[in-house]
Each structure stands twice: as structure tokens, then as C-alpha cells.
Design a protein around this motif. Structure first.
Motif, PDB file in Angstrom:
ATOM      1  N   ALA A  38      -1.244  -2.817   2.297  1.00  0.00           N
ATOM      2  CA  ALA A  38      -1.790  -3.477   1.110  1.00  0.00           C
ATOM      3  C   ALA A  38      -2.245  -4.902   1.411  1.00  0.00           C
ATOM      4  N   ALA A  39      -1.548  -5.585   2.316  1.00  0.00           N
ATOM      5  CA  ALA A  39      -1.928  -6.956   2.640  1.00  0.00           C
ATOM      6  C   ALA A  39      -3.290  -6.991   3.334  1.00  0.00           C
ATOM      7  N   PHE A  40      -3.558  -5.989   4.178  1.00  0.00           N
ATOM      8  CA  PHE A  40      -4.829  -5.963   4.900  1.00  0.00           C
ATOM      9  C   PHE A  40      -5.981  -5.593   3.965  1.00  0.00           C
ATOM     10  N   PHE A  41      -5.837  -4.499   3.234  1.00  0.00           N
ATOM     11  CA  PHE A  41      -6.939  -4.030   2.399  1.00  0.00           C
ATOM     12  C   PHE A  41      -7.063  -4.816   1.096  1.00  0.00           C
ATOM     13  N   GLY A  42      -6.014  -5.490   0.699  1.00  0.00           N
ATOM     14  CA  GLY A  42      -6.080  -6.285  -0.522  1.00  0.00           C
ATOM     15  C   GLY A  42      -6.140  -7.775  -0.260  1.00  0.00           C
ATOM     16  N   LEU A 158      -6.044   5.689  -0.685  1.00  0.00           N
ATOM     17  CA  LEU A 158      -5.035   4.635  -0.741  1.00  0.00           C
ATOM     18  C   LEU A 158      -5.634   3.277  -0.367  1.00  0.00           C
ATOM     19  N   GLU A 159      -6.546   3.279   0.601  1.00  0.00           N
ATOM     20  CA  GLU A 159      -7.185   2.021   1.011  1.00  0.00           C
ATOM     21  C   GLU A 159      -8.050   1.465  -0.112  1.00  0.00           C
ATOM     22  N   ALA A 160      -8.743   2.348  -0.832  1.00  0.00           N
ATOM     23  CA  ALA A 160      -9.544   1.901  -1.974  1.00  0.00           C
ATOM     24  C   ALA A 160      -8.661   1.366  -3.090  1.00  0.00           C
ATOM     25  N   MET A 161      -7.528   2.018  -3.323  1.00  0.00           N
ATOM     26  CA  MET A 161      -6.595   1.536  -4.342  1.00  0.00           C
ATOM     27  C   MET A 161      -6.057   0.160  -3.974  1.00  0.00           C
ATOM     28  N   ALA A 162      -5.694  -0.018  -2.698  1.00  0.00           N
ATOM     29  CA  ALA A 162      -5.188  -1.313  -2.256  1.00  0.00           C
ATOM     30  C   ALA A 162      -6.254  -2.398  -2.334  1.00  0.00           C
ATOM     31  N   SER A 163      -7.525  -1.995  -2.254  1.00  0.00           N
ATOM     32  CA  SER A 163      -8.638  -2.948  -2.364  1.00  0.00           C
ATOM     33  C   SER A 163      -8.938  -3.314  -3.808  1.00  0.00           C
ATOM     34  N   GLY A 164      -8.281  -2.630  -4.740  1.00  0.00           N
ATOM     35  CA  GLY A 164      -8.506  -2.914  -6.163  1.00  0.00           C
ATOM     36  C   GLY A 164      -9.848  -2.427  -6.659  1.00  0.00           C
ATOM     37  N   ARG A 220      -0.419   0.204  -8.870  1.00  0.00           N
ATOM     38  CA  ARG A 220       0.277   1.401  -8.402  1.00  0.00           C
ATOM     39  C   ARG A 220       0.621   1.271  -6.924  1.00  0.00           C
ATOM     40  N   VAL A 221      -0.315   0.764  -6.138  1.00  0.00           N
ATOM     41  CA  VAL A 221      -0.041   0.567  -4.715  1.00  0.00           C
ATOM     42  C   VAL A 221       1.103  -0.416  -4.518  1.00  0.00           C
ATOM     43  N   THR A 222       1.041  -1.533  -5.205  1.00  0.00           N
ATOM     44  CA  THR A 222       2.056  -2.568  -5.049  1.00  0.00           C
ATOM     45  C   THR A 222       3.433  -2.046  -5.426  1.00  0.00           C
ATOM     46  N   ARG A 223       3.486  -1.221  -6.443  1.00  0.00           N
ATOM     47  CA  ARG A 223       4.770  -0.704  -6.937  1.00  0.00           C
ATOM     48  C   ARG A 223       5.331   0.403  -6.047  1.00  0.00           C
ATOM     49  N   ASP A 224       4.463   1.316  -5.566  1.00  0.00           N
ATOM     50  CA  ASP A 224       4.964   2.558  -4.976  1.00  0.00           C
ATOM     51  C   ASP A 224       4.448   2.896  -3.582  1.00  0.00           C
TER      52      ASP A 224
END
Length: 247
Positions: A38-42, A158-164, A220-224
Motif C-alpha cells: 500500500a505504501a508503494f502504490f498509494g 489490489l494495486e488499483a485499490m491501493a492507488s485509490g 478497504r486496503v488499509t484496513r484488511d
């Protein structure tokens, strides 16, 4: 292998059900989705000049809504249906990041349907992150292919979700496990080009909806779904397996 295992994990509820059908003990078989960095993609968004350069590379014209899809060019990714969905559109532009055996077939489909599509080829991990950062919408049009193959849980989702990003995805395999319709994205029937087009145009016409869904996906990514969270769940499975092995 299932009978010998103290614990069995599957990346989606669909694969868990398949494992149980093949003999995995239901009580020791659990769904553990993949995680994402998440840190990389977000991370911090691109500078304006970098963003403009990437959007030009992806082929989008000023005023068009950029739809990015990422994955190997194989049948189960559903890119043929995505291309069909945007046939003749002047509002949307699809950029597909990845390579594979279906490249020439997809080029021919785009030409025949007058679909505004760029087949961008293989990108590095950083380039993929930058492409997602530039996307107005990310499409994950996965299907069950003609041989019965399907994505368990696409990393690109998942990468798209982490990118918001605002996401349009198929209601298939593990995708509905992590993305709820109207909360973290829009779900459509797999392989349904008309539903794909309708969902993309709906997102293209509403900046507020795209923002709402992108924020929901990131929550959702941040939580789970960070690797830290997923690793903790996998560690629980190791403890379970070790405990059973001592019996």
C-alpha cells in the motif's frame, strides 16, 4: 496434499470452495486474500509534467477519460470484452498495460470495432504504479475462459485499490471478496460488454462517484489488505498447522 496438511489457505472464497470439494477439510481451510504494498502504490502522486507524459504515452487525448487495465494478454483477463465495450466511443480511451499471446488478436479487435485502445506493452513495477496514478478509472474485466481458467484474485485489482482509483471489475472468482459493488467499485457480469460500457460511462460522467469509490477502495486496503495484515493471518495458519501436527 490436502489430507496431509494441517492448514489450507486459498486466495479467494471460490478457490476455498474448490479445495473443499477436492477433499480439503472445511474446518482447517480458510480464505486468505493476497496483500498489496500500500505504501508503494498509494504513495505521493506524480508531478504534473510526469502525469502529462504518462497520459500521452498511454494514448489518451485531452478531454477523454482514461481507463487503464493491467495484466497478461490472455483470455481470462477479459480484455476482448473491454475492447468491445468501448467501440466507437469518443469519451473513453482504454490503455492496456501488459503483453502476451493475444496481442495481435486484440489489435485486430480494436481496429474492427473502432475502439480507442492503446496496447502499451509491458511496464516496470514503477511504470505500472505511475499508469495507475494517471488513470481516471481502472478496469479489471476478468472472465472464466474457455478452458475453465479464472483469476483467483488479480494483483492488478489490489494495486488499483491501493492507488485509490475508481474501479470497474467483473463479479467473478475472488473479486467480490474484496470489492463490494457501490462501495469500493462497480461490479459487472463477466464478459458482458454492454454492462462494462454502461459502468465505464457512469464513472466517466461523475467525478464525485469516482472519488467516493476510490476512497472506499483505499480504506478497504488499509484496513484488511496490506501485506502486514495478510502476513498476520498467514502466521495464524502456521500456528494452526503446527498445533495439529503435534496431535
Amino acid at each position: 496434499a490436502f489430507l496431509a496438511a494441517g492448514a489450507v489457505t486459498a486466495c479467494s472464497s471460490d478457490l476455498r470452495a474448490r479445495a473443499i470439494a477436492l477433499g480439503a477439510p472445511e474446518g482447517s481451510t480458510r480464505t486468505v486474500p493476497y496483500g498489496v504494498d500500500a505504501a508503494f502504490f498509494g504513495g505521493a502522486p506524480l508531478a504534473d509534467d510526469e502525469r502529462d507524459a504518462m497520459r500521452r504515452r498511454l494514448g489518451v487525448a485531452p478531454g477523454q477519460t482514461l481507463v487503464v487495465a493491467v495484466g497478461r494478454l490472455v483470455e481470462k483477463k477479459g480484455f476482448a470484452h473491454l475492447i468491445e465495450a468501448v467501440g466507437g466511443s469518443s469519451q473513453l480511451h482504454v490503455a492496456i498495460v501488459g503483453d502476451g499471446d493475444l496481442h495481435e488478436d486484440l489489435v485486430a479487435r480494436a481496429r474492427a470495432s473502432r475502439s480507442p485502445v492503446t496496447l502499451a506493452g509491458r511496464f516496470s513495477r514503477k511504470e505500472t504504479r505511475d499508469a495507475l496514478d494517471c488513470a481516471d478509472i481502472v478496469a479489471v474485466p476478468s472472465i472464466v475462459d474457455s478452458k475453465g481458467n479464472v483469476d483467483g484474485l488479480p494483483n492488478s485489482l489490489l494495486e488499483a485499490m491501493a492507488s485509490g482509483r475508481a474501479i470497474m471489475a467483473s463479479r467473478v472468482a475472488g473479486i467480490p471478496d474484496v470489492l463490494s459493488d457501490g462501495v469500493e467499485g462497480l461490479l459487472v457480469a463477466p464478459g458482458d460488454a454492454s454492462s462494462i460500457r454502461e459502468a465505464l460511462l457512469r464513472l466517466a460522467s461523475s467525478t464525485s462517484l469516482r472519488t467516493q469509490l476510490g476512497e472506499g477502495a483505499l480504506r478497504r486496503v488499509t484496513r484488511d489488505l496490506t501485506w502486514e495484515r495478510v502476513a498476520a493471518t498467514l502466521e495464524e495458519s502456521y500456528v494452526q498447522a503446527r498445533t495439529l501436527a503435534k496431535r
